[in-house]
Design an enzyme around this catalytic site. Sequence first.
Site, short mmCIF file in Angstrom:
data_model
loop_
_atom_site.label_atom_id
_atom_site.label_comp_id
_atom_site.label_asym_id
_atom_site.label_seq_id
_atom_site.Cartn_x
_atom_site.Cartn_y
_atom_site.Cartn_z
N GLU A 63 29.52 -14.97 -14.37
CA GLU A 63 30.76 -15.35 -15.03
C GLU A 63 30.80 -16.85 -15.34
OE1 GLU A 63 31.95 -12.21 -11.90
OE2 GLU A 63 30.32 -13.63 -12.27
N ALA A 176 -8.51 14.18 6.95
CA ALA A 176 -9.33 15.30 7.39
C ALA A 176 -9.49 15.24 8.91
CB ALA A 176 -10.69 15.25 6.70
N ARG A 220 -1.28 -4.44 -6.00
CA ARG A 220 -2.32 -4.88 -6.92
C ARG A 220 -2.12 -4.31 -8.32
NH1 ARG A 220 -6.50 -7.45 -4.43
NH2 ARG A 220 -6.42 -7.43 -2.15
N ALA A 288 9.75 8.95 13.26
CA ALA A 288 10.77 8.16 13.94
C ALA A 288 11.90 7.79 12.98
CB ALA A 288 10.14 6.91 14.54
#
Length: 360
Positions: A63, A176, A220, A288
């Site tokens: 403003e 995995a 990146r 969590a």
Amino acid sequence: MSGPGVPAASVADVEVAAMRRALELARRGPEHDVNPRVGCVLLRDGVVVGEGWHRGAGTPHAEVAALADARGRGEPTAGATAVVTLEPCDHTGRTGPCSLALLEAGVARVVVSVTDPNPVAAGGAARLRAAGVDVVTGVLDDEGRAVLGAWVATVERARPFVTLKTATSLDGRVAAPDGSSRWITSAVARRHAHELRAEVDAIVVGTGTALRDDPSLTARDAAGGLVAHQPLRVVVGRRAVPDAARLRGPGGELVELRTHDPAAVLEALGARGVRTVLVEGGPTLAAAFLRAGLVDEVHAYVAPVLLGAGAPAVADLGVATLGDAVRLRPTSVLPLGPDVLVVATPVPRAPLTVPPHEEV
């Protein structure tokens, strides 16, 4: 007053157009700043006589900038209409109250998009009305809140906005059985994830992830270089980050928080001016934050890969029956090469019991 995203009946078309321009101006403000992005357009007889936006903490508010612009053009402000994306503030911080600046300038009408949820700064509309200024609020409210982004949620919830990011196989695995996890998702999805990192103030992982994966937690560009804005790199847990860790290399500041309490993490980051937090892992830390009810949005990158075993994206949530499940409401689905990004918000519920002394 208008409803969300709908102009108020008492607002002229030229004022709605001015609000859209004010929203454009607001977007010019810094994305990573403790103050909100705000734009303002001054009208006299339906003609724009001044424009301004907030350029960051310590600089004139939108403003005041618009009033200065009008003076620079030689335009009078008495009787003008101020169209502003956020309710004018009514407190003195690094700068004075915008409500008083508008009154001193003789502004006769103020059209507002979003009312200020911050109790410290709010009250500008009430002061202006008490002084006889015509004030309308709620104009293009949805658009106004979108420009303000996480700032609104941060103020309303008195803590940073938390996004939980996962990158999983189709059966919900992040690695995995041998621990290998690079790369489950495609280069297209990873590029998008780096764009997400560049938008937040802090990335949070647990010590388990930091020690096992040795991540750099940087944002990146497509060529692999560091982008201009690097978020804080936050490691949560009792164990120290090794001196040779990539987290101590080029990138954002490293912050180590020796706690397992997600609320304490957000309190510490909020004290640093952090508004947006990206929780990237691992499974125990994700669980969590979910158990504590401190996840505002989930970004789940899902690859068309099946592992059948290995670490899950989220550890034990304490869910004993399907009725206790953490439910999510999808807001968008975005294809990314062979992968898919699902963005969803948790359905509000009471926090789940948090087991003590977990290593994250």
